[in-house]
Design a protein around this motif. Structure first.
Motif, mmCIF file in Angstrom:
data_model
loop_
_atom_site.group_PDB
_atom_site.id
_atom_site.type_symbol
_atom_site.label_atom_id
_atom_site.label_comp_id
_atom_site.label_asym_id
_atom_site.label_seq_id
_atom_site.Cartn_x
_atom_site.Cartn_y
_atom_site.Cartn_z
ATOM 1 N N ALA A 30 27.884 3.306 59.847
ATOM 2 C CA ALA A 30 27.510 2.351 60.880
ATOM 3 C C ALA A 30 28.734 1.699 61.502
ATOM 4 O O ALA A 30 29.817 1.701 60.924
ATOM 5 C CB ALA A 30 26.599 1.289 60.281
ATOM 6 N N ASN A 69 28.117 -3.913 63.419
ATOM 7 C CA ASN A 69 26.945 -4.709 63.036
ATOM 8 C C ASN A 69 26.064 -4.014 61.993
ATOM 9 O O ASN A 69 24.985 -4.489 61.686
ATOM 10 C CB ASN A 69 26.124 -5.095 64.259
ATOM 11 C CG ASN A 69 25.410 -3.910 64.870
ATOM 12 O OD1 ASN A 69 25.396 -2.804 64.325
ATOM 13 N ND2 ASN A 69 24.808 -4.127 66.016
ATOM 14 N N HIS A 70 26.482 -2.905 61.483
ATOM 15 C CA HIS A 70 25.791 -2.144 60.433
ATOM 16 C C HIS A 70 24.457 -1.564 60.873
ATOM 17 O O HIS A 70 23.727 -1.033 60.055
ATOM 18 C CB HIS A 70 25.611 -2.980 59.163
ATOM 19 C CG HIS A 70 26.901 -3.464 58.599
ATOM 20 N ND1 HIS A 70 27.783 -2.638 57.947
ATOM 21 C CD2 HIS A 70 27.483 -4.684 58.621
ATOM 22 C CE1 HIS A 70 28.839 -3.331 57.586
ATOM 23 N NE2 HIS A 70 28.695 -4.572 57.983
ATOM 24 N N LYS A 71 24.114 -1.683 62.157
ATOM 25 C CA LYS A 71 22.873 -1.094 62.662
ATOM 26 C C LYS A 71 23.153 0.027 63.651
ATOM 27 O O LYS A 71 22.294 0.842 63.930
ATOM 28 C CB LYS A 71 22.006 -2.160 63.328
ATOM 29 C CG LYS A 71 21.462 -3.170 62.340
ATOM 30 C CD LYS A 71 20.568 -4.164 63.006
ATOM 31 C CE LYS A 71 20.076 -5.179 61.980
ATOM 32 N NZ LYS A 71 19.231 -6.193 62.581
ATOM 33 N N GLU A 72 24.338 0.062 64.191
ATOM 34 C CA GLU A 72 24.701 1.077 65.180
ATOM 35 C C GLU A 72 25.226 2.305 64.452
ATOM 36 O O GLU A 72 26.340 2.303 63.943
ATOM 37 C CB GLU A 72 25.737 0.523 66.151
ATOM 38 C CG GLU A 72 25.226 -0.650 66.954
ATOM 39 C CD GLU A 72 26.281 -1.227 67.866
ATOM 40 O OE1 GLU A 72 27.475 -0.940 67.672
ATOM 41 O OE2 GLU A 72 25.906 -1.961 68.783
ATOM 42 N N THR A 73 24.401 3.353 64.397
ATOM 43 C CA THR A 73 24.756 4.543 63.631
ATOM 44 C C THR A 73 24.843 5.772 64.527
ATOM 45 O O THR A 73 24.245 5.817 65.600
ATOM 46 C CB THR A 73 23.718 4.792 62.522
ATOM 47 O OG1 THR A 73 22.426 4.874 63.109
ATOM 48 C CG2 THR A 73 23.741 3.675 61.492
ATOM 49 N N LYS A 110 27.945 3.617 67.069
ATOM 50 C CA LYS A 110 26.849 4.092 67.907
ATOM 51 C C LYS A 110 27.384 5.156 68.865
ATOM 52 O O LYS A 110 27.671 4.881 70.031
ATOM 53 C CB LYS A 110 26.234 2.919 68.676
ATOM 54 C CG LYS A 110 24.984 3.288 69.424
ATOM 55 C CD LYS A 110 24.373 2.085 70.084
ATOM 56 C CE LYS A 110 23.098 2.492 70.793
ATOM 57 N NZ LYS A 110 22.455 1.339 71.413
ATOM 58 N N ASN A 127 24.957 7.051 56.289
ATOM 59 C CA ASN A 127 24.212 5.812 56.480
ATOM 60 C C ASN A 127 22.744 6.140 56.697
ATOM 61 O O ASN A 127 22.403 7.121 57.340
ATOM 62 C CB ASN A 127 24.773 5.057 57.683
ATOM 63 C CG ASN A 127 24.092 3.728 57.884
ATOM 64 O OD1 ASN A 127 22.984 3.655 58.401
ATOM 65 N ND2 ASN A 127 24.767 2.662 57.486
ATOM 66 N N LYS A 128 21.867 5.287 56.163
ATOM 67 C CA LYS A 128 20.432 5.566 56.239
ATOM 68 C C LYS A 128 19.901 5.591 57.662
ATOM 69 O O LYS A 128 18.882 6.200 57.938
ATOM 70 C CB LYS A 128 19.643 4.564 55.397
ATOM 71 C CG LYS A 128 19.692 3.148 55.902
ATOM 72 C CD LYS A 128 18.911 2.225 54.991
ATOM 73 C CE LYS A 128 19.038 0.782 55.481
ATOM 74 N NZ LYS A 128 18.330 -0.133 54.609
ATOM 75 N N GLY A 129 20.594 4.968 58.612
ATOM 76 C CA GLY A 129 20.138 4.971 60.003
ATOM 77 C C GLY A 129 20.650 6.138 60.825
ATOM 78 O O GLY A 129 20.215 6.352 61.959
#
Length: 145
Positions: free
Chosen positions: A86, A89-93, A111, A67-69
């Motif tokens: 992720a 929520n697709h932001k927690e990497t 996360k 994932n890019k994050g």
């Protein structure tokens, strides 16, 4: 013209643009050799240049998705078919520490933090933090050593 020169003009084998090229009587046939594939062609890894600068190793570079994050430390080794993705929520990497080894088919999502010098066993599904200097394996991943 010698016999050797004649053969060179009829059959020529060389490496060209990451492919093995065979030229027979002027006809070029290109083969993709798995040992010389470009990583970008067989994996989904954003910011590959940063990973290369951090000396990340990909011994069997196929099917890796990052994932890019995701944050990956220095001197890590990532084997084939690993997913670092992720959470809900697709932001927690994940955050992966330095000198981590992630063996084939492992999945690390959410996360979570993987500590320095940790080893993730093949086929593991990692959903929780992994302490530094430990070995985890299984689905879900559990402490082994």
């Amino acid at each position: 013209m010698t016999f050797k020169d004649l053969i060179k003009n009829i059959i020529c084998i060389k490496k060209e643009d990451g492919h093995i090229v065979i030229k027979i009587i002027g006809i070029k046939i290109a083969f993709c050799n798995p040992l010389i594939n470009r990583l970008e062609d067989v994996c989904c890894i954003p910011d590959l240049e940063r990973l290369r600068k951090n000396k990340t190793r990909f011994p069997h570079p196929i099917g890796i998705t990052i994932n890019k994050g995701a944050v990956i430390g220095k001197n890590c080794t990532i084997y084939q078919n690993v997913t670092i993705g992720a959470g809900k929520n697709h932001k927690e990497t994940p955050i992966i520490g330095d000198n981590v080894i992630i063996f084939a088919n492992a999945v690390i999502i959410g996360k979570i933090t993987i500590g320095d010098n940790a080893i993730i066993g093949a086929g593991s599904v990692v959903l929780n933090n992994v302490e530094a200097n430990t070995v985890v394996a299984g689905n879900p991943a559990k402490l082994i050593k």
